[in-house]
Design an enzyme around this catalytic site. Structure first.
Site, PDB file in Angstrom:
ATOM      1  N   LYS A   1       0.847  -1.194   0.000  1.00  0.00           N
ATOM      2  CA  LYS A   1       0.000   0.000   0.000  1.00  0.00           C
ATOM      3  C   LYS A   1       0.884   1.246   0.000  1.00  0.00           C
ATOM      4  CE  LYS A   1      -3.861  -2.056   2.599  1.00  0.00           C
ATOM      5  NZ  LYS A   1      -4.870  -2.023   1.536  1.00  0.00           N
TER       6      LYS A   1
ATOM      7  N   ARG B   1     -10.176 -12.046   1.049  1.00  0.00           N
ATOM      8  CA  ARG B   1     -11.020 -13.071   0.426  1.00  0.00           C
ATOM      9  C   ARG B   1     -10.366 -14.445   0.466  1.00  0.00           C
ATOM     10  NH1 ARG B   1     -10.994  -9.534  -4.949  1.00  0.00           N
ATOM     11  NH2 ARG B   1     -10.812  -7.970  -3.311  1.00  0.00           N
TER      12      ARG B   1
HETATM   13  N1  BES Z   1      -8.329  -4.268   3.797  1.00  0.00           N
HETATM   14  C1  BES Z   1      -8.326  -3.793   2.455  1.00  0.00           C
HETATM   15  C2  BES Z   1      -9.594  -3.015   2.114  1.00  0.00           C
HETATM   16  C3  BES Z   1      -9.780  -1.687   2.808  1.00  0.00           C
HETATM   17  C4  BES Z   1      -9.492  -0.528   2.151  1.00  0.00           C
HETATM   18  C5  BES Z   1     -10.299  -1.621   4.082  1.00  0.00           C
HETATM   19  C6  BES Z   1      -9.685   0.671   2.782  1.00  0.00           C
HETATM   20  C7  BES Z   1     -10.480  -0.414   4.717  1.00  0.00           C
HETATM   21  C8  BES Z   1     -10.190   0.741   4.059  1.00  0.00           C
HETATM   22  C9  BES Z   1      -8.235  -4.959   1.490  1.00  0.00           C
HETATM   23  O1  BES Z   1      -7.457  -6.026   1.904  1.00  0.00           O
HETATM   24  C10 BES Z   1      -7.652  -4.418   0.238  1.00  0.00           C
HETATM   25  O2  BES Z   1      -6.538  -4.015   0.252  1.00  0.00           O
HETATM   26  N2  BES Z   1      -8.449  -4.426  -0.827  1.00  0.00           N
HETATM   27  C11 BES Z   1      -8.050  -3.938  -2.111  1.00  0.00           C
HETATM   28  C12 BES Z   1      -8.459  -4.994  -3.108  1.00  0.00           C
HETATM   29  C13 BES Z   1      -7.874  -4.814  -4.466  1.00  0.00           C
HETATM   30  C14 BES Z   1      -6.392  -5.011  -4.441  1.00  0.00           C
HETATM   31  C15 BES Z   1      -8.519  -5.820  -5.392  1.00  0.00           C
HETATM   32  C16 BES Z   1      -8.760  -2.607  -2.396  1.00  0.00           C
HETATM   33  O3  BES Z   1      -9.957  -2.507  -2.108  1.00  0.00           O
HETATM   34  O4  BES Z   1      -8.111  -1.698  -2.860  1.00  0.00           O
HETATM   35 ZN    ZN Z   2      -5.403  -5.865   1.424  1.00  0.00          ZN
END
Ligand code: BES
Ligand code: ZN
Ligand code: ZN
Length: 478
Positions: free
Chosen positions: A256, A330
């Protein structure tokens, strides 16, 4: 503490004022009304005023007919915050206007307003001084014992929210998968549910490869937390509550950006909601059977970490192509659901997860995104949400959406291409639920608020959707 007491004289006093009905207001306050034009009862208006040495917090309710449970929860939270700010630890609260309007139905949201309005994450400051309050409720005239019982049950449910908030607010180094497991064991002892913690060797034996793959990215090894609450011995049915327990999500090799890492400790909010809900159900001895399943792990970078392009196995037998290591939730939920089906014999499943940023784009911070394969089950959730005051919105599932997860080299891939991120994430998980009635809740928007939106929230964890989960199984008269 919340006390039901007839005693009337405290240093502080909360009064709620309708715009169009002041028949229950004490004379001294009515006199003050003549000198203060702010005392008109406008919704959410606040007047703090000393009258003969007593500190009054007077909060407006708006019109008698317009008041609803959500507003009630907010005005109550607002009033207790004023008392807290003024440092008053013992005060009366006249709830006559609520009783007149809603009878004992108002009590759950009243308790929520009081306890959540006072909630604060005290954290790890060495000089912390906790505020210890007692609210004396006034205006309850009948069935005092019955009212006490309702309040007691409501307190147990709201304690579930507070437990969830505390867990989500705790930083990753203070709440590793192992430390989270220990917290759940303590709660199980207190509330009366069984807890089993599965470590890596047992997860290997069960072939939970998708979960282990994510978990191996960190020296803090994964744990599968299983909570069994059997409150209905007349039934052998058991519902599975599966909550994402990523105690920190850096994204792994698909790292991230640093400015999006603020909330990564909150990625176990789904698991925390499961813990909070089962705590409430067990404390209130609700007649139902649920098993909570929380795959708890970290998503970091290590020599062992998985990388994009990998194809991994899963407990279900399905192979998964990894497109993005940040789509880790997931993967672990898929194995946790398979575990629920194969080992715990669940007959329906709800999964709860901070899963996608796409759900925040779609619904914002006040509404949880839902996918489901069963409208009857969804209708029950909506009934529960009418009691809890939490908001849910169902996303559509069309056949062509499923095609977005087709992989050329494995049975499924862990990310779609463009758009529909919330739906494809949910569909990935749903494909592991086999034929069971299934509800998926994406709480990425609702689990965390910065800044708070409602008076009964504080910055950080919200405890969503603990109460809706509770009411889904405990629709008694709490
Ligand atoms: N935990 C995150 C999702 C999230 C984002 C929670 C912001 C709370 C606030 C999840 O694991 C994630 O990183 N999801 C990605 C998925 C993508 C890479 C397909 C996302 O939503 O950007
Ligand atoms: Zn994630
Ligand atoms: Zn995540």
């Amino acid at each position: 503490m919340i006390s039901v007491s007839g005693k009337r004289d405290y240093k502080g006093q909360v009064i709620f004022l309708y715009e169009d009905d002041s028949s229950y207001i004490p004379d001294e306050v009515l006199e003050a009304r003549n000198i203060s034009s702010t005392l008109e009862g406008k919704l959410y208006s606040v007047t703090n005023i000393y009258i003969s040495n007593k500190f009054y917090v007077i909060v407006g309710l708006g019109g008698y007919r317009d008041l609803d449970m959500k507003k009630l929860k907010s005005v109550v939270a607002k009033s207790v915050k004023q008392m807290k700010k003024a440092g008053i630890e013992e005060y009366g609260m006249d709830i006559t206007p609520f009783i007149q309007r809603f009878d004992s139905q108002c009590l759950f949201h009243l308790v929520e307003g009081i306890k959540l309005g006072n909630y604060e994450f005290y954290g790890y400051k060495t000089d912390k001084k906790e505020y210890d309050y007692t609210v004396f409720l006034q205006g309850i005239h009948k069935d005092i014992n019955q009212v006490k019982e309702i309040i007691h049950k409501a307190e147990n449910i709201v304690d579930g929210i507070i437990i969830a908030r505390d867990l989500v607010n705790a930083p990753a180094n203070r709440l590793t998968p192992e430390l989270l497991s220990q917290e759940v064991i303590l709660l199980g002892d207190k509330a009366g549910f069984e807890v089993e913690i599965l470590k890596e060797d047992e997860l290997e034996e069960l072939n939970m490869k998708a979960f282990l793959t994510v978990g191996s990215s960190s020296g803090n090894s994964p744990r599968l937390i299983v909570m069994r609450y059997k409150g209905d011995s007349t039934s052998d049915k058991v519902a599975g509550l599966v909550g994402k327990g990523v105690t920190c999500d850096t994204g792994g090799y698909c790292l991230k950006a640093s400015n999006t890492m603020g909330g990564i400790k909150g990625d176990m909010a789904g698991g925390a909601a499961v813990i909070g809900a089962i705590y409430g159900l067990a404390m209130n001895k609700v007649k139902t059977n649920v098993v909570g399943i929380i795959p708890a792990c970290e998503n970091r970078i290590s020599r062992e970490s998985y990388i994009p392009g990998d194809v991994i196995d899963s407990m279900s037998g399905k192979t998964i192509e990894i497109i993005n290591t940040d789509a880790e939730g997931r993967l672990i939920l898929a194995d946790a659901i398979t575990y629920g089906i194969k080992v715990e014999g669940i007959d329906k499943v709800i999964d709860i997860a901070t899963l996608t940023s796409a759900v925040v784009a779609a619904l914002g911070f006040t509404t949880t995104g839902v996918l489901t394969n069963n409208t009857e089950f969804y209708d029950k959730l909506i009934k529960a949400s009418e009691k809890s005051g939490e908001q849910f919105w169902r996303f559509p599932i069309y056949d062509e959406y499923r095609d977005m997860l087709k992989s050329d080299i494995a049975d499924i891939k862990n990310m779609g291409k463009d758009y529909l991120g919330t739906v494809t994430a949910g569909l990935f998980i749903g494909s592991f639920a086999e034929k069971l009635p299934w509800i998926h809740m994406d709480i990425a928007g609702t689990a965390w608020v910065n800044p708070p939106i409602f008076q009964y929230q504080s910055e950080g964890a919200t405890g969503a959707p603990v109460t809706s989960l509770y009411f889904l199984f405990g629709m008694g008269d709490e």
